[in-house]
Design a protein around this motif. Structure first.
Motif, PDB file in Angstrom:
ATOM      1  N   LEU A 138      -2.925  57.306  24.941  1.00 28.60           N
ATOM      2  CA  LEU A 138      -3.403  57.602  23.612  1.00 28.60           C
ATOM      3  C   LEU A 138      -4.489  56.466  23.211  1.00 28.60           C
ATOM      4  CD1 LEU A 138      -3.645  59.514  21.197  1.00 28.60           C
ATOM      5  CD2 LEU A 138      -1.874  58.197  19.948  1.00 28.60           C
ATOM      6  N   PHE A 139      -4.129  55.451  23.332  1.00 26.04           N
ATOM      7  CA  PHE A 139      -5.079  54.178  22.933  1.00 26.04           C
ATOM      8  C   PHE A 139      -6.284  54.380  23.837  1.00 26.04           C
ATOM      9  CE2 PHE A 139      -6.823  50.036  23.479  1.00 26.04           C
ATOM     10  CZ  PHE A 139      -7.059  49.671  21.909  1.00 26.04           C
ATOM     11  N   CYS A 140      -6.128  54.533  25.283  1.00 21.11           N
ATOM     12  CA  CYS A 140      -7.184  54.706  26.195  1.00 21.11           C
ATOM     13  C   CYS A 140      -8.023  55.783  25.887  1.00 21.11           C
ATOM     14  CB  CYS A 140      -6.321  54.797  27.495  1.00 21.11           C
ATOM     15  SG  CYS A 140      -7.549  54.564  28.749  1.00 21.11           S
ATOM     16  N   CYS A 141      -7.312  56.905  25.539  1.00 18.35           N
ATOM     17  CA  CYS A 141      -8.285  58.260  25.309  1.00 18.35           C
ATOM     18  C   CYS A 141      -9.066  57.928  24.011  1.00 18.35           C
ATOM     19  CB  CYS A 141      -7.284  59.287  25.130  1.00 18.35           C
ATOM     20  SG  CYS A 141      -6.673  60.097  26.657  1.00 18.35           S
ATOM     21  N   THR A 142      -8.643  57.239  23.083  1.00 17.40           N
ATOM     22  CA  THR A 142      -9.292  57.148  21.999  1.00 17.40           C
ATOM     23  C   THR A 142     -10.350  56.105  22.152  1.00 17.40           C
ATOM     24  OG1 THR A 142      -7.260  57.575  20.406  1.00 17.40           O
ATOM     25  CG2 THR A 142      -9.022  56.366  19.483  1.00 17.40           C
ATOM     26  N   ALA A 143     -10.235  55.149  22.793  1.00 16.35           N
ATOM     27  CA  ALA A 143     -10.981  54.016  23.224  1.00 16.35           C
ATOM     28  C   ALA A 143     -12.356  54.710  23.925  1.00 16.35           C
ATOM     29  CB  ALA A 143     -10.415  53.072  24.107  1.00 16.35           C
ATOM     30  N   GLY A 144     -11.880  55.744  24.914  1.00 21.48           N
ATOM     31  CA  GLY A 144     -13.097  56.352  25.702  1.00 21.48           C
ATOM     32  C   GLY A 144     -13.825  57.051  24.972  1.00 21.48           C
ATOM     33  N   LEU A 158     -10.942  63.453  28.468  1.00 26.26           N
ATOM     34  CA  LEU A 158     -10.548  62.565  27.365  1.00 26.26           C
ATOM     35  C   LEU A 158      -9.762  63.131  26.350  1.00 26.26           C
ATOM     36  CD1 LEU A 158     -13.309  59.859  27.368  1.00 26.26           C
ATOM     37  CD2 LEU A 158     -10.821  59.545  28.146  1.00 26.26           C
ATOM     38  N   LEU A 159     -10.793  64.344  26.019  1.00 25.50           N
ATOM     39  CA  LEU A 159      -9.820  65.182  25.024  1.00 25.50           C
ATOM     40  C   LEU A 159      -8.694  65.825  25.615  1.00 25.50           C
ATOM     41  CD1 LEU A 159     -13.045  66.726  23.458  1.00 25.50           C
ATOM     42  CD2 LEU A 159     -11.478  65.456  22.308  1.00 25.50           C
ATOM     43  N   VAL A 160      -8.765  66.300  26.777  1.00 27.27           N
ATOM     44  CA  VAL A 160      -7.595  66.973  27.394  1.00 27.27           C
ATOM     45  C   VAL A 160      -6.463  66.114  27.483  1.00 27.27           C
ATOM     46  CG1 VAL A 160      -6.531  67.971  29.503  1.00 27.27           C
ATOM     47  CG2 VAL A 160      -8.760  68.794  28.538  1.00 27.27           C
ATOM     48  N   VAL A 179      -7.665  70.624  22.371  1.00 25.65           N
ATOM     49  CA  VAL A 179      -7.765  71.478  23.389  1.00 25.65           C
ATOM     50  C   VAL A 179      -9.229  72.468  22.963  1.00 25.65           C
ATOM     51  CG1 VAL A 179      -7.067  73.866  24.280  1.00 25.65           C
ATOM     52  CG2 VAL A 179      -5.458  71.676  24.306  1.00 25.65           C
ATOM     53  N   ALA A 180      -9.049  72.852  21.580  1.00 32.52           N
ATOM     54  CA  ALA A 180     -10.049  73.777  21.307  1.00 32.52           C
ATOM     55  C   ALA A 180     -11.601  73.245  21.562  1.00 32.52           C
ATOM     56  CB  ALA A 180     -10.056  74.192  19.797  1.00 32.52           C
ATOM     57  N   ILE A 181     -11.631  71.997  21.083  1.00 26.50           N
ATOM     58  CA  ILE A 181     -12.775  71.244  21.056  1.00 26.50           C
ATOM     59  C   ILE A 181     -13.289  71.045  22.822  1.00 26.50           C
ATOM     60  CG2 ILE A 181     -14.041  68.765  20.605  1.00 26.50           C
ATOM     61  CD1 ILE A 181     -12.187  68.546  18.301  1.00 26.50           C
ATOM     62  N   ALA A 182     -12.366  70.689  23.294  1.00 28.64           N
ATOM     63  CA  ALA A 182     -12.592  70.551  25.032  1.00 28.64           C
ATOM     64  C   ALA A 182     -13.259  71.867  25.643  1.00 28.64           C
ATOM     65  CB  ALA A 182     -11.310  70.097  25.812  1.00 28.64           C
ATOM     66  N   LEU A 183     -12.480  72.856  25.088  1.00 32.74           N
ATOM     67  CA  LEU A 183     -13.065  74.187  25.586  1.00 32.74           C
ATOM     68  C   LEU A 183     -14.395  74.629  25.092  1.00 32.74           C
ATOM     69  CD1 LEU A 183      -9.793  76.226  25.985  1.00 32.74           C
ATOM     70  CD2 LEU A 183     -11.122  75.452  27.699  1.00 32.74           C
ATOM     71  N   HIS A 184     -14.612  74.185  23.978  1.00 33.18           N
ATOM     72  CA  HIS A 184     -15.789  74.519  23.513  1.00 33.18           C
ATOM     73  C   HIS A 184     -17.102  73.938  23.983  1.00 33.18           C
ATOM     74  CE1 HIS A 184     -18.720  75.376  20.420  1.00 33.18           C
ATOM     75  NE2 HIS A 184     -19.205  74.157  20.300  1.00 33.18           N
ATOM     76  N   GLY A 185     -16.890  72.660  24.810  1.00 27.89           N
ATOM     77  CA  GLY A 185     -17.933  71.777  25.663  1.00 27.89           C
ATOM     78  C   GLY A 185     -17.785  72.145  26.863  1.00 27.89           C
TER      79      GLY A 185
END
Length: 245
Positions: A138-144, A158-160, A179-185
């Motif tokens: 979680l920390f790694c995803c947020t950092a990215g 990263l969002l997924v 998930v919704a944001i990832a699919l939006h882009g």
């Protein structure tokens, strides 16, 4: 060997002999980068970090391919295939499982999360999740996600990854939002890197099913993932989609 060849071996093949070739070429490229770094102290840490991140990502990919092959043999009740798997794929998958995290940890030791690119963070969060290290993932995803992300597919992955952690922590609404944001882009990712877009669709499909989301439809997402994999000739992705890994 050129990076394009490593790319082809990673994405467009699924046979053991090709993955063994990928394994050897990735290790050779890693050693070459480390050797170059020894003669230039100014780039030592960054080049070493890049080499370790790349090798850890390759190990992760090979391990997932080995796992996908095993799952398909189980699904098809292919006992001869299972026997062959243990003697052929088993040791390679186990080696990659064992070594992918130490190489990823080395990146953090060399340059820390502050020095890592968004792509490095994406490589690491996948490995951390595979090893069940949810808090650090979680920390790694947020950092990215806090870094300047120059391509849409890295942001989507990263969002997924973060959505998967949220789901496992019981933060259902936060997971659905990511998930919704990832699919939006993801449509932008299709244009820049359809292989990675296929991964986003595949991983989102699994999360949609696990989260009990009514829309988008799981089967439509998996179909889209498979279409992109076939479009790019990514036999490795076709295998992983078929195995649901």
């Amino acid at each position: 060997m050129a990076s394009a060849t490593i790319h082809d071996l990673s994405w467009n093949t699924k046979e053991f002999c090709k993955k063994w070739q990928l394994f050897r070429e990735a290790r050779k490229k890693f050693r070459d980068k480390v050797r170059i770094a020894k003669f230039n102290q100014l780039v030592l840490q960054q080049l070493n970090a890049e080499a370790n991140s790349s090798l850890s990502s390759t190990y992760y990919s090979i391990n997932r391919t080995a796992g996908a092959q095993l799952l398909l043999y189980f699904k098809e009740w292919d006992f001869p295939g299972l026997l062959i798997w243990f003697f052929v794929w088993g040791w390679l998958g186990a080696w990659c499982w064992w070594r992918m995290l130490p190489h990823s940890n080395r990146v953090v030791e060399l340059i820390g999360y502050d020095g890592m690119t968004a792509t490095m963070c994406d490589n690491r969060q996948s490995i951390l999740r595979a090893r069940g290290r949810w808090e650090e993932a979680l920390f790694c995803c947020t950092a990215g996600l806090s870094k300047k992300v120059t391509d849409s597919h890295t942001r989507g992955l990263l969002l997924v990854g973060r959505a998967d952690v949220f789901f496992r922590q019981g933060k259902i609404e936060a997971a659905k939002c990511d998930v919704a944001i990832a699919l939006h882009g993801v449509e932008f990712a299709e244009k820049s890197d359809p292989n990675q877009a296929s991964r986003i669709y595949r991983d989102c499909a699994r999360l949609v099913q696990e989260l009990g989301m009514l829309a988008p439809d799981y089967h439509e997402l998996m179909q889209k993932a498979m279409e992109l994999a076939k479009q790019t000739g990514s036999r490795d992705q076709e295998l992983k989609i078929a195995a649901r890994v």
